[in-house]
Design a protein around this motif. Structure first.
Motif, PDB file in Angstrom:
ATOM      1  N   GLU A  33       0.829  -1.212   0.000  1.00 51.22           N
ATOM      2  CA  GLU A  33       0.000   0.000   0.000  1.00 51.22           C
ATOM      3  C   GLU A  33       0.861   1.258   0.000  1.00 51.22           C
ATOM      4  OE1 GLU A  33      -2.465  -0.556   3.434  1.00 51.22           O
ATOM      5  OE2 GLU A  33      -3.716  -2.055   2.444  1.00 51.22           O
ATOM      6  N   LEU A  34       1.930   1.245   0.760  1.00 48.94           N
ATOM      7  CA  LEU A  34       2.832   2.390   0.820  1.00 48.94           C
ATOM      8  C   LEU A  34       3.533   2.598  -0.521  1.00 48.94           C
ATOM      9  CD1 LEU A  34       4.103   4.608   2.547  1.00 48.94           C
ATOM     10  CD2 LEU A  34       5.791   2.924   3.319  1.00 48.94           C
ATOM     11  N   GLN A  35       3.964   1.520  -1.136  1.00 51.22           N
ATOM     12  CA  GLN A  35       4.626   1.623  -2.434  1.00 51.22           C
ATOM     13  C   GLN A  35       3.667   2.187  -3.484  1.00 51.22           C
ATOM     14  OE1 GLN A  35       8.051   0.838  -3.069  1.00 51.22           O
ATOM     15  NE2 GLN A  35       7.466   2.123  -4.759  1.00 51.22           N
ATOM     16  N   GLU A  36       2.407   1.789  -3.429  1.00 53.85           N
ATOM     17  CA  GLU A  36       1.411   2.326  -4.360  1.00 53.85           C
ATOM     18  C   GLU A  36       1.219   3.828  -4.150  1.00 53.85           C
ATOM     19  OE1 GLU A  36      -2.098  -0.048  -3.795  1.00 53.85           O
ATOM     20  OE2 GLU A  36      -1.154  -1.832  -4.666  1.00 53.85           O
ATOM     21  N   ARG A  37       1.159   4.262  -2.872  1.00 54.13           N
ATOM     22  CA  ARG A  37       1.018   5.694  -2.586  1.00 54.13           C
ATOM     23  C   ARG A  37       2.233   6.476  -3.080  1.00 54.13           C
ATOM     24  NH1 ARG A  37      -0.654   4.298   2.631  1.00 54.13           N
ATOM     25  NH2 ARG A  37       1.223   5.202   3.551  1.00 54.13           N
ATOM     26  N   ILE A  38       3.421   5.940  -2.837  1.00 55.65           N
ATOM     27  CA  ILE A  38       4.645   6.615  -3.269  1.00 55.65           C
ATOM     28  C   ILE A  38       4.664   6.756  -4.784  1.00 55.65           C
ATOM     29  CG2 ILE A  38       7.157   6.339  -3.477  1.00 55.65           C
ATOM     30  CD1 ILE A  38       7.109   5.127  -0.633  1.00 55.65           C
ATOM     31  N   THR A  39       4.339   5.691  -5.478  1.00 55.47           N
ATOM     32  CA  THR A  39       4.316   5.724  -6.940  1.00 55.47           C
ATOM     33  C   THR A  39       3.308   6.734  -7.444  1.00 55.47           C
ATOM     34  OG1 THR A  39       5.009   3.414  -7.042  1.00 55.47           O
ATOM     35  CG2 THR A  39       3.964   4.318  -9.018  1.00 55.47           C
ATOM     36  N   SER A  40       2.117   6.741  -6.851  1.00 54.03           N
ATOM     37  CA  SER A  40       1.074   7.678  -7.257  1.00 54.03           C
ATOM     38  C   SER A  40       1.506   9.123  -7.019  1.00 54.03           C
ATOM     39  CB  SER A  40      -0.210   7.371  -6.484  1.00 54.03           C
ATOM     40  OG  SER A  40      -1.172   8.350  -6.732  1.00 54.03           O
ATOM     41  N   GLU A  41       2.055   9.403  -5.851  1.00 50.40           N
ATOM     42  CA  GLU A  41       2.487  10.769  -5.535  1.00 50.40           C
ATOM     43  C   GLU A  41       3.648  11.203  -6.431  1.00 50.40           C
ATOM     44  OE1 GLU A  41       3.268  10.694  -1.352  1.00 50.40           O
ATOM     45  OE2 GLU A  41       1.186  10.214  -0.897  1.00 50.40           O
ATOM     46  N   PHE A  42       4.552  10.288  -6.697  1.00 46.11           N
ATOM     47  CA  PHE A  42       5.678  10.608  -7.573  1.00 46.11           C
ATOM     48  C   PHE A  42       5.190  10.931  -8.978  1.00 46.11           C
ATOM     49  CE2 PHE A  42       9.098   9.441 -10.497  1.00 46.11           C
ATOM     50  CZ  PHE A  42      10.103  10.282 -10.038  1.00 46.11           C
ATOM     51  N   ASN A  43       4.257  10.126  -9.476  1.00 49.19           N
ATOM     52  CA  ASN A  43       3.703  10.380 -10.814  1.00 49.19           C
ATOM     53  C   ASN A  43       2.972  11.713 -10.864  1.00 49.19           C
ATOM     54  OD1 ASN A  43       4.716   8.010 -11.893  1.00 49.19           O
ATOM     55  ND2 ASN A  43       2.850   6.857 -11.473  1.00 49.19           N
ATOM     56  N   GLU A  44       2.265  12.043  -9.788  1.00 46.55           N
ATOM     57  CA  GLU A  44       1.557  13.321  -9.719  1.00 46.55           C
ATOM     58  C   GLU A  44       2.552  14.485  -9.776  1.00 46.55           C
ATOM     59  OE1 GLU A  44      -0.993  15.629  -6.368  1.00 46.55           O
ATOM     60  OE2 GLU A  44      -1.478  13.509  -6.665  1.00 46.55           O
ATOM     61  N   LEU A  45       3.649  14.358  -9.055  1.00 50.02           N
ATOM     62  CA  LEU A  45       4.683  15.399  -9.086  1.00 50.02           C
ATOM     63  C   LEU A  45       5.291  15.533 -10.474  1.00 50.02           C
ATOM     64  CD1 LEU A  45       6.753  14.971  -5.806  1.00 50.02           C
ATOM     65  CD2 LEU A  45       5.585  17.021  -6.563  1.00 50.02           C
ATOM     66  N   ARG A  46       5.580  14.407 -11.075  1.00 46.75           N
ATOM     67  CA  ARG A  46       6.237  14.388 -12.382  1.00 46.75           C
ATOM     68  C   ARG A  46       5.334  14.925 -13.485  1.00 46.75           C
ATOM     69  NH1 ARG A  46       7.257   8.723 -14.225  1.00 46.75           N
ATOM     70  NH2 ARG A  46       5.128   9.044 -14.826  1.00 46.75           N
TER      71      ARG A  46
END
Length: 134
Positions: A33-46
């Protein structure tokens, strides 16, 4: 096994194979779940489009810095989860790194990455507080 079933087990069953499997699954679920959140937030930033309005640029940059701090905290938690999984694999999970005593099921349910029993953690916090005050 449910949390209730875990807590109802006899104290001699502490960190039995069943309990280790329970915490392994708990940690793996948190990690996923944490990895999914990190990936989502990173993609949002990018994927964020820059604005040409100076007011928007300021608030966008503030939001970006906040998201970066959040990502950093989540990455640290991910590292703690990985270390907990390593301790599980070595048979060291659930035991206080300082005293060798059981950390306790309730504490591990609240903080599955805990490495210290409550008494050792309190001593550590008192020591840190004392160092800050001096």
């Amino acid at each position: 096994m449910t949390e209730q079933e875990l807590l109802q087990q006899h104290p001699n069953a502490y960190m039995s194979g069943q309990q280790q499997a329970f915490f392994r699954e708990l940690l793996l679920t948190e990690r996923r779940e944490l990895q999914e959140r990190i990936t989502s937030e990173f993609n949002e930033l990018r994927d964020h489009e820059p604005s040409s309005d100076p007011a928007d640029i300021g608030s966008t940059e503030e939001q970006r810095q906040w998201q970066l701090r959040l990502l950093e905290r989540e990455k640290k938690l991910l590292d703690k989860i990985d270390r907990a999984l390593e301790r599980l694999a070595r048979g060291e999970y659930g035991w206080c790194e300082e005293t060798g005593e059981p950390i306790g099921l309730r504490r591990l349910l609240l903080r599955p990455t805990a490495t210290l029993c409550i008494e050792a953690k309190e001593r550590q916090e008192k020591k840190e507080k004392h160092l800050r005050e001096t």
